[in-house]
Write a protein that holds these residues in place. Structure first.
Motif, PDB file in Angstrom:
ATOM      1  N   LYS A 534      -3.520  -3.331  -8.012  1.00 38.91           N
ATOM      2  CA  LYS A 534      -2.659  -4.510  -7.890  1.00 38.91           C
ATOM      3  C   LYS A 534      -1.263  -4.124  -7.400  1.00 38.91           C
ATOM      4  O   LYS A 534      -0.669  -4.805  -6.568  1.00 38.91           O
ATOM      5  CB  LYS A 534      -2.509  -5.197  -9.261  1.00 38.91           C
ATOM      6  CG  LYS A 534      -3.573  -6.231  -9.543  1.00 38.91           C
ATOM      7  CD  LYS A 534      -3.154  -7.077 -10.732  1.00 38.91           C
ATOM      8  CE  LYS A 534      -4.323  -7.883 -11.233  1.00 38.91           C
ATOM      9  NZ  LYS A 534      -4.182  -8.266 -12.640  1.00 38.91           N
ATOM     10  N   VAL A 535      -0.750  -3.027  -7.963  1.00 38.74           N
ATOM     11  CA  VAL A 535       0.594  -2.566  -7.582  1.00 38.74           C
ATOM     12  C   VAL A 535       0.604  -2.162  -6.106  1.00 38.74           C
ATOM     13  O   VAL A 535       1.469  -2.576  -5.330  1.00 38.74           O
ATOM     14  CB  VAL A 535       1.047  -1.397  -8.490  1.00 38.74           C
ATOM     15  CG1 VAL A 535       2.329  -0.756  -7.961  1.00 38.74           C
ATOM     16  CG2 VAL A 535       1.255  -1.891  -9.915  1.00 38.74           C
ATOM     17  N   GLU A 536      -0.392  -1.369  -5.710  1.00 42.35           N
ATOM     18  CA  GLU A 536      -0.481  -0.934  -4.305  1.00 42.35           C
ATOM     19  C   GLU A 536      -0.566  -2.130  -3.364  1.00 42.35           C
ATOM     20  O   GLU A 536       0.152  -2.216  -2.365  1.00 42.35           O
ATOM     21  CB  GLU A 536      -1.746  -0.086  -4.088  1.00 42.35           C
ATOM     22  CG  GLU A 536      -1.595   1.359  -4.474  1.00 42.35           C
ATOM     23  CD  GLU A 536      -2.911   2.131  -4.342  1.00 42.35           C
ATOM     24  OE1 GLU A 536      -2.867   3.351  -4.449  1.00 42.35           O
ATOM     25  OE2 GLU A 536      -3.980   1.491  -4.142  1.00 42.35           O
ATOM     26  N   ASP A 537      -1.427  -3.065  -3.720  1.00 43.42           N
ATOM     27  CA  ASP A 537      -1.615  -4.239  -2.852  1.00 43.42           C
ATOM     28  C   ASP A 537      -0.323  -5.029  -2.712  1.00 43.42           C
ATOM     29  O   ASP A 537       0.034  -5.474  -1.622  1.00 43.42           O
ATOM     30  CB  ASP A 537      -2.715  -5.154  -3.423  1.00 43.42           C
ATOM     31  CG  ASP A 537      -4.090  -4.523  -3.224  1.00 43.42           C
ATOM     32  OD1 ASP A 537      -4.165  -3.504  -2.498  1.00 43.42           O
ATOM     33  OD2 ASP A 537      -5.067  -5.045  -3.803  1.00 43.42           O
ATOM     34  N   ASN A 540       2.101  -3.151  -0.472  1.00 40.93           N
ATOM     35  CA  ASN A 540       1.665  -3.238   0.929  1.00 40.93           C
ATOM     36  C   ASN A 540       1.847  -4.639   1.505  1.00 40.93           C
ATOM     37  O   ASN A 540       2.181  -4.809   2.682  1.00 40.93           O
ATOM     38  CB  ASN A 540       0.226  -2.757   1.071  1.00 40.93           C
ATOM     39  CG  ASN A 540       0.149  -1.231   1.024  1.00 40.93           C
ATOM     40  OD1 ASN A 540       0.999  -0.551   1.619  1.00 40.93           O
ATOM     41  ND2 ASN A 540      -0.814  -0.701   0.293  1.00 40.93           N
ATOM     42  N   GLN A 541       1.644  -5.633   0.630  1.00 43.99           N
ATOM     43  CA  GLN A 541       1.852  -7.017   1.095  1.00 43.99           C
ATOM     44  C   GLN A 541       3.316  -7.225   1.492  1.00 43.99           C
ATOM     45  O   GLN A 541       3.626  -7.817   2.517  1.00 43.99           O
ATOM     46  CB  GLN A 541       1.473  -7.969  -0.033  1.00 43.99           C
ATOM     47  CG  GLN A 541       1.520  -9.438   0.355  1.00 43.99           C
ATOM     48  CD  GLN A 541       1.555 -10.309  -0.910  1.00 43.99           C
ATOM     49  OE1 GLN A 541       0.941  -9.961  -1.915  1.00 43.99           O
ATOM     50  NE2 GLN A 541       2.296 -11.391  -0.851  1.00 43.99           N
ATOM     51  N   THR A 601      11.307  -3.920   5.644  1.00 46.68           N
ATOM     52  CA  THR A 601      10.166  -3.228   5.010  1.00 46.68           C
ATOM     53  C   THR A 601       9.061  -2.896   6.011  1.00 46.68           C
ATOM     54  O   THR A 601       8.231  -2.030   5.748  1.00 46.68           O
ATOM     55  CB  THR A 601       9.568  -4.070   3.862  1.00 46.68           C
ATOM     56  OG1 THR A 601       9.176  -5.337   4.381  1.00 46.68           O
ATOM     57  CG2 THR A 601      10.550  -4.255   2.737  1.00 46.68           C
ATOM     58  N   SER A 602       9.064  -3.571   7.171  1.00 47.66           N
ATOM     59  CA  SER A 602       8.017  -3.283   8.168  1.00 47.66           C
ATOM     60  C   SER A 602       8.127  -1.853   8.700  1.00 47.66           C
ATOM     61  O   SER A 602       7.202  -1.337   9.310  1.00 47.66           O
ATOM     62  CB  SER A 602       8.109  -4.277   9.323  1.00 47.66           C
ATOM     63  OG  SER A 602       9.361  -4.120   9.957  1.00 47.66           O
ATOM     64  N   GLU A 603       9.269  -1.208   8.458  1.00 49.08           N
ATOM     65  CA  GLU A 603       9.417   0.177   8.921  1.00 49.08           C
ATOM     66  C   GLU A 603       8.590   1.156   8.082  1.00 49.08           C
ATOM     67  O   GLU A 603       8.410   2.308   8.452  1.00 49.08           O
ATOM     68  CB  GLU A 603      10.894   0.607   8.851  1.00 49.08           C
ATOM     69  CG  GLU A 603      11.784  -0.105   9.854  1.00 49.08           C
ATOM     70  CD  GLU A 603      13.261   0.156   9.578  1.00 49.08           C
ATOM     71  OE1 GLU A 603      13.624   1.331   9.370  1.00 49.08           O
ATOM     72  OE2 GLU A 603      14.037  -0.819   9.555  1.00 49.08           O
ATOM     73  N   LEU A 604       8.100   0.696   6.905  1.00 46.45           N
ATOM     74  CA  LEU A 604       7.354   1.602   6.025  1.00 46.45           C
ATOM     75  C   LEU A 604       5.890   1.685   6.438  1.00 46.45           C
ATOM     76  O   LEU A 604       5.323   0.720   6.948  1.00 46.45           O
ATOM     77  CB  LEU A 604       7.424   1.123   4.563  1.00 46.45           C
ATOM     78  CG  LEU A 604       8.805   0.898   3.970  1.00 46.45           C
ATOM     79  CD1 LEU A 604       8.693   0.553   2.496  1.00 46.45           C
ATOM     80  CD2 LEU A 604       9.674   2.133   4.145  1.00 46.45           C
ATOM     81  N   ASP A 605       5.283   2.845   6.156  1.00 53.39           N
ATOM     82  CA  ASP A 605       3.864   2.998   6.429  1.00 53.39           C
ATOM     83  C   ASP A 605       3.076   2.516   5.217  1.00 53.39           C
ATOM     84  O   ASP A 605       3.658   2.077   4.232  1.00 53.39           O
ATOM     85  CB  ASP A 605       3.565   4.476   6.709  1.00 53.39           C
ATOM     86  CG  ASP A 605       4.579   5.060   7.667  1.00 53.39           C
ATOM     87  OD1 ASP A 605       4.627   4.593   8.812  1.00 53.39           O
ATOM     88  OD2 ASP A 605       5.367   5.945   7.252  1.00 53.39           O
ATOM     89  N   HIS A 606       1.746   2.675   5.304  1.00 54.49           N
ATOM     90  CA  HIS A 606       0.871   2.211   4.226  1.00 54.49           C
ATOM     91  C   HIS A 606       1.187   2.947   2.921  1.00 54.49           C
ATOM     92  O   HIS A 606       1.302   4.168   2.885  1.00 54.49           O
ATOM     93  CB  HIS A 606      -0.590   2.449   4.627  1.00 54.49           C
ATOM     94  CG  HIS A 606      -1.549   1.907   3.624  1.00 54.49           C
ATOM     95  ND1 HIS A 606      -1.880   0.573   3.577  1.00 54.49           N
ATOM     96  CD2 HIS A 606      -2.214   2.511   2.616  1.00 54.49           C
ATOM     97  CE1 HIS A 606      -2.729   0.379   2.581  1.00 54.49           C
ATOM     98  NE2 HIS A 606      -2.944   1.549   1.967  1.00 54.49           N
ATOM     99  N   PHE A 607       1.338   2.179   1.834  1.00 52.48           N
ATOM    100  CA  PHE A 607       1.735   2.748   0.545  1.00 52.48           C
ATOM    101  C   PHE A 607       0.513   3.061  -0.307  1.00 52.48           C
ATOM    102  O   PHE A 607      -0.388   2.231  -0.456  1.00 52.48           O
ATOM    103  CB  PHE A 607       2.639   1.739  -0.169  1.00 52.48           C
ATOM    104  CG  PHE A 607       3.005   2.131  -1.579  1.00 52.48           C
ATOM    105  CD1 PHE A 607       4.119   2.927  -1.823  1.00 52.48           C
ATOM    106  CD2 PHE A 607       2.260   1.683  -2.669  1.00 52.48           C
ATOM    107  CE1 PHE A 607       4.474   3.284  -3.118  1.00 52.48           C
ATOM    108  CE2 PHE A 607       2.603   2.032  -3.966  1.00 52.48           C
ATOM    109  CZ  PHE A 607       3.720   2.831  -4.190  1.00 52.48           C
ATOM    110  N   LYS A 608       0.493   4.270  -0.899  1.00 45.74           N
ATOM    111  CA  LYS A 608      -0.663   4.639  -1.715  1.00 45.74           C
ATOM    112  C   LYS A 608      -0.228   5.431  -2.950  1.00 45.74           C
ATOM    113  O   LYS A 608       0.605   6.330  -2.861  1.00 45.74           O
ATOM    114  CB  LYS A 608      -1.602   5.510  -0.864  1.00 45.74           C
ATOM    115  CG  LYS A 608      -2.926   5.734  -1.504  1.00 45.74           C
ATOM    116  CD  LYS A 608      -3.918   6.339  -0.520  1.00 45.74           C
ATOM    117  CE  LYS A 608      -5.110   6.834  -1.323  1.00 45.74           C
ATOM    118  NZ  LYS A 608      -5.114   8.235  -1.605  1.00 45.74           N
TER     119      LYS A 608
END
Ligand code: SER
Length: 627
Positions: A534-537, A540-541, A601-608
């Motif tokens: 949930k946190v990751e999603d 990323n959202q 925030t669009s400058e960030l890559d996929h968060f994991k």
């Protein structure tokens, strides 16, 4: 009594009084920019003393590893060590004086078996400027407690520290002292406390070694706070009930005091000193935790524990012990901050080992003597023993390379007073920290120009800074860009955790490298896979939503009013920088922070989330990557 027994008795005593026993925090503090090392048990608890809910409840106790580098010059006497364990118990807005004082008295007399006739106590005399009254309530409680032991405890009218030497004991057992002695905060007396800092009056307990004669060098008469060594402080109950205010007109010293929303107790007692008192032996170096090292030094050096050698042996034992503890908590010798403190300690230990005629290699072997004492208490010493010994050995080898040439130079230059420039050559070419030169000079009876040394040091720093600016220009841009992304990701993670797990989440610790972010926060349980997802999603959202990141400067009060989160226990200036992620009136995150951050925030890559684990009771750690 052994230290193991006293430590266990203390924790058991407070466990029975419904305290949760919490783990010792690391010597390297998380999120406390005010100090390099943990120096008391309350330090890691500041957020909770200010009102944050602690996941383990309102009654806590522990034995906290503590280190006070500022006591380095006192090491050599019979009672100062730079590393010590602080036995602590805390009431977070729960009990107060009438429970705390009887409990600590019961512990010392009935559990540890200290003769109450040898205990003396001090209380706060009040402070007009701070607007805080003198602590007559504690006096009343103390009188009752001593009376139950058949002792008629007389309270002695106002002894200021300065007048103590003139007035002496006056047949008293309870002594009033001013703020210098009986007020506790992280920054000392009320005047020095920054706005927002908690503190309060305290009541200290002293043990009297009746065989030690008062030394008039310290004042005509003896009194509990006299430094002659007859009295030793063994415990301090702080009644942490006040917070420094920002009411104009402030000025440096200004600001009145208001009661904290919750009234706390913060007790700290030096384990090593309590053990020494329980054995009625004023030499703290003879307690079980330290004496094995002294014995080993005696054997290796073929010297007796007496005279000037005794002082060197105490210095070696203390500094090796502190170094082992620092290295176990992740510090390595270097030329800056914590690493340099460690380096100074190890080099001074080497210098005194050399003075005692010990050959290279012995210091590293003492690490196992320290480790042995903390089996089952601080296991990170045993598990890292080889690495710890190897760091000590490497530093000794490094310093020994220049020690002999440095000593030769010292002999030459110390025929008269030593100039700042010469002290600087000893530092820069022979690796002598200033205090070693100062100590050698003192032994020889010559002076060193400290100001001149500092001047040389500053000149040298400016030169090397100019050099490194040239070298790094352009080279580091790429790195800091990644770190900037991780900064913003940390804010997103903090806000997402609050949404998913609850409002109790806040940043307890954070660390960013080019490879990952690390975030510590309180949570009573493990974060489940489902919660992690949930946190990751959510993060990323928010990255996908391409939210703007805006920055604004505002007064601290306004930032708080607007709901900006910050790091508890952190001392903020009056005007702070606030970063908002999202629209101003509909934000996702708002934090007080120095930055830097990305613009969107669009400058960030996929968060994991790469890892989730426990770091202490009730504290979780997340490591996460952008990929
Ligand atoms: N914080 C107080 C001290 O260090 C009591 O724990 O003395």
């Amino acid at each position: 009594m052994t230290s193991k027994e006293v430590r266990a008795k203390f924790l058991e005593f407070y466990r029975k009084k419904e305290h949760a026993i919490i783990a010792s925090a690391s010597l390297v503090p998380e999120n406390d920019p005010t100090t390099l090392f943990t120096s008391s048990g309350m330090q890691p608890l500041v957020p909770y003393l200010l009102g944050e809910k602690h996941p383990m409840g309102v009654r806590l106790a522990n034995s906290q590893k503590s280190f006070r580098a500022e006591d380095i010059d006192d090491v050599g006497d019979n009672r100062h060590t730079t590393f010590f364990e602080m036995l602590g118990n805390w009431s977070l807005g729960d009990y107060f004086k009438k429970e705390q004082l009887p409990w600590v008295f019961e512990f010392l007399t009935d559990e540890v078996g200290i003769d109450p006739n040898k205990l003396y106590v001090t209380v706060f005399a009040g402070d007009k400027d701070a607007g805080v009254e003198r602590d007559e309530e504690s006096v009343k409680i103390w009188k009752e407690l001593f009376k139950k032991k058949g002792i008629d405890a007389k309270d002695v009218e106002l002894i200021t520290e300065e007048r103590g030497g003139e007035l002496g004991m006056q047949g008293g057992r309870i002594f009033y002292y001013g703020a210098k002695k009986n007020w506790w905060s992280r920054s000392g007396v009320p005047m020095n406390m920054p706005v927002g800092e908690p503190g309060g009056p305290d009541s200290e307990i002293f043990y009297e070694f009746i065989h030690i004669e008062h030394n008039p060098k310290f004042g005509k008469y003896c009194h509990p706070n006299c430094d002659c060594g007859r009295f030793m402080e063994i415990g301090n109950s702080v009644f942490m009930e006040f917070q420094k205010q920002d009411d104009p007109p402030t000025g440096q010293a200004g600001g009145s005091f208001k009661k904290l929303p919750q009234i706390n107790v913060d007790f700290g007692g030096g384990l090593e000193r309590i053990v020494a008192a329980s054995n009625d032996n004023p030499d703290i170096f003879e307690i079980d935790l330290i004496f094995d090292i002294i014995q080993a030094i005696k054997i290796v050096s073929c010297k007796n524990y007496e005279g000037a050698d005794k002082v060197s042996m105490r210095i070696v034992a203390d500094h090796v012990r502190s170094s082992v503890m620092m290295i176990a908590d992740g510090v390595v010798p270097s030329n800056s901050e914590r690493g340099y403190i460690l380096r100074r300690f190890l080099r001074r230990a080497v210098r005194h080992a050399d003075k005692l005629g010990m050959k290279e290699g012995a210091l590293a072997t003492f690490a196992s003597l320290v480790a042995e004492k903390y089996k089952g208490v601080y296991d990170n010493i045993n598990t890292n023993l080889i690495a710890i010994a190897s760091e000590i050995q490497k530093e000794e080898t490094r310093f020994r390379e220049t020690l002999a040439s440095g000593m030769k130079m010292f002999e030459k230059i110390s025929k008269k007073d030593i100039s700042g420039a010469d002290a600087f050559v000893l530092f820069s070419s022979h690796g002598f920290p200033f205090e070693i030169t100062a100590e050698l000079a003192k032994e020889k009876g010559v002076k060193v120009d400290k100001k001149g040394f500092e001047e040389e040091f500053r000149k040298h720093q400016e030169l090397s800074r100019a050099g490194s600016e040239k070298k790094f220009k352009g080279g580091l841009g790429g790195l800091s860009e990644i770190e900037t992304k991780y900064h913003t990701a940390t804010h997103l993670l903090n806000a997402a955790l609050k949404k998913v797990l609850g409002e109790h989440v806040y940043q307890k610790g954070s660390n960013i490298t080019v490879e990952r972010l690390r975030f510590d926060f309180p949570n009573p349980a493990k974060v489940t896979d489902e919660e992690k997802k949930k946190v990751e999603d959510l993060v990323n959202q928010k990255i996908k939503e391409a939210l703007p990141v805006s920055v604004e400067e505002m007064p601290l009060d306004k930032a708080r009013e607007e709901g900006a989160t910050g790091i508890f226990g952190e001392k903020y200036p009056d005007v702070v920088t606030v970063y908002t992620i999202g629209e101003k009136n509909n934000y996702f995150s708002k934090e007080i922070c120095g930055g830097p951050h990305v613009k969107n925030t669009s400058e960030l890559d996929h968060f994991k989330i790469a890892k989730e684990e426990a770091v202490a009771a009730g504290v979780r750690r997340i490591k996460a990557v952008l990929e």
